[in-house]
Design an enzyme around this catalytic site. Structure first.
Site, PDB file in Angstrom:
ATOM      1  N   ARG A   1     -20.113  -1.505  34.573  1.00  0.00           N
ATOM      2  CA  ARG A   1     -18.974  -0.367  34.159  1.00  0.00           C
ATOM      3  C   ARG A   1     -18.228  -0.294  35.017  1.00  0.00           C
ATOM      4  NH1 ARG A   1     -24.463   2.588  34.514  1.00  0.00           N
ATOM      5  NH2 ARG A   1     -25.876   2.376  32.208  1.00  0.00           N
TER       6      ARG A   1
ATOM      7  N   LYS B   1     -24.375   5.392  36.871  1.00  0.00           N
ATOM      8  CA  LYS B   1     -24.801   7.301  36.169  1.00  0.00           C
ATOM      9  C   LYS B   1     -25.413   7.929  36.666  1.00  0.00           C
ATOM     10  CE  LYS B   1     -24.018   7.591  32.308  1.00  0.00           C
ATOM     11  NZ  LYS B   1     -24.080   7.385  29.941  1.00  0.00           N
TER      12      LYS B   1
ATOM     13  N   HIS C   1     -16.800  -2.051  28.224  1.00  0.00           N
ATOM     14  CA  HIS C   1     -18.379  -2.541  27.758  1.00  0.00           C
ATOM     15  C   HIS C   1     -18.043  -3.470  26.454  1.00  0.00           C
ATOM     16  CE1 HIS C   1     -20.213   1.077  28.893  1.00  0.00           C
ATOM     17  NE2 HIS C   1     -21.219   0.778  27.965  1.00  0.00           N
TER      18      HIS C   1
ATOM     19  N   ARG D   1     -19.844  -5.682  29.477  1.00  0.00           N
ATOM     20  CA  ARG D   1     -20.677  -5.455  29.112  1.00  0.00           C
ATOM     21  C   ARG D   1     -22.444  -5.687  28.349  1.00  0.00           C
ATOM     22  NH1 ARG D   1     -23.698  -1.167  32.698  1.00  0.00           N
ATOM     23  NH2 ARG D   1     -25.164  -0.114  30.919  1.00  0.00           N
TER      24      ARG D   1
ATOM     25  N   HIS E   1     -30.223   0.823  32.512  1.00  0.00           N
ATOM     26  CA  HIS E   1     -30.619   1.837  32.033  1.00  0.00           C
ATOM     27  C   HIS E   1     -32.083   2.194  31.721  1.00  0.00           C
ATOM     28  CE1 HIS E   1     -28.105  -1.157  28.191  1.00  0.00           C
ATOM     29  NE2 HIS E   1     -27.514  -0.037  29.205  1.00  0.00           N
TER      30      HIS E   1
ATOM     31  N   TYR F   1     -30.025  -5.108  21.905  1.00  0.00           N
ATOM     32  CA  TYR F   1     -29.062  -5.841  22.072  1.00  0.00           C
ATOM     33  C   TYR F   1     -30.033  -7.268  21.556  1.00  0.00           C
ATOM     34  CZ  TYR F   1     -26.269  -4.410  25.603  1.00  0.00           C
ATOM     35  OH  TYR F   1     -25.445  -3.443  26.192  1.00  0.00           O
TER      36      TYR F   1
END
Length: 333
Positions: A163, A192, A259, A262, A285, A294
């Protein structure tokens, strides 16, 4: 003048100082999101009440005014449904915080917390082909110090699927760059919610980052810095991608965000045969459900799967034949 215990501004200051950083230990960006949402809310309510911000009482923040504020965000400020829901989450957390500490506000908080989140349509996943990515990465002029940094940063974003905030926060001590070959090179990425993951990086990425050491300002701990000799910011990365995309004819008129790189990283890993759980760990994730998007967007893989399972034309005879009765068929399953 309302009593101190009923002054809305006092409660908001206590909330921002105690709830996001201490009670919940939320990420810094989430704390800023709470702050920004409530900072927008106060003048909006003050205007509706005809009062200065400092004189607003808790009761001035009614459920109807919160609902009107959410509509203002979407219709007048052009915010997305996701942003609207983020602002509402902060307001609902504030209401709960106040009610826990003041029992007389339980009903008031319940009315605000009853405001529902709006269902958001998941945005379409945009990703680039390997050829387009190569063209973007090759764009910066590596004869200049700024061009070398841009080239290395684009490589890093695509290679790791990081990110923008993760690339901005990358420090020199987060890198393991063996000399000469770059084999087993890796980066420790701080994601995150304080989550940390270690991601391998290509030889080309390792060499590009290692080459920055001669251009790095003395004492600078950040890996990537701008042409102004300051560490890159998230906004700086967005501007970099805009410049890089402008050099590629196929991307004319498209908005390329961090993104998108990404998503491109994830889709190319998937096409290369990397299993979905490894991609989940690669991107950081928490849930595998997030990574599964995806597998849904790659049309080429869907076409190949259809070919491998196609049973032929409708006129062909079936390749199976029922054997025996129901019990025999069940035993054969």
């Amino acid at each position: 003048m309302p009593e101190r215990n009923s002054v809305l501004g006092t409660w908001i200051k206590r909330f921002l100082l105690e709830y996001p950083p201490t009670e919940r230990n939320l990420a810094l960006n989430t704390q800023k999101s709470y702050r920004d949402g409530l900072t927008l809310l106060l003048p909006f309510v003050a205007k509706r009440c005809g009062k200065p911000v400092e004189r607003l009482a808790v009761d001035d923040l009614s459920a109807d005014r919160v609902t009107t504020f959410l509509g203002h965000l979407e219709q007048e400020r052009g915010c997305s449904v996701q942003t609207r829901n983020l602002r509402l989450t902060a307001i609902r957390s504030l209401a709960r915080y106040i009610a826990v500490r003041n029992a007389a506000r339980v009903e008031w908080a319940g009315n605000i917390r009853a405001i529902p989140l709006k269902k958001a349509v998941r945005p379409r996943i945009t990703w680039l082909s390997a050829e387009t990515m190569d063209a973007m990465i090759a764009g910066p002029d590596r004869q200049t110090a700024a061009g070398r940094v841009e080239h290395a940063l684009l490589l890093f974003l695509y290679n790791t699927g990081a990110r923008a905030s993760e690339a901005v926060g990358l420090k020199v001590e987060d890198l393991h760059l063996p000399e000469r070959t770059g084999e087993n090179a890796r980066a420790t990425i701080h994601g995150k919610g304080g989550k940390i993951r270690v991601t391998p990086i290509w030889t080309s990425t390792a060499k590009a980052i290692a080459a920055l050491s001669g251009d790095r300002p003395t004492g600078c701990a950040s890996v990537f810095w701008s042409r102004h000799r300051k560490p890159y910011t998230r906004h700086g990365i967005i501007e970099l991608l805009e410049r890089a995309a402008a050099r590629v004819p196929e991307l004319k008129g498209q908005r390329i965000t961090p993104h998108v790189l990404r998503h491109s990283c994830a889709c190319h890993l998937l096409r290369s045969g990397v299993d979905i759980n490894t991609i989940r760990a690669w991107l950081g994730h928490v849930s595998l459900d997030t990574t599964n998007i995806y597998a849904e967007v790659d049309l080429k893989m869907k076409e190949e799967a259809m070919k491998s399972t196609c049973s032929g034309d409708a006129g062909d005879k079936p390749r199976w034949k029922a054997r025996g009765g129901l019990l025999e068929q069940l035993k054969a399953i």
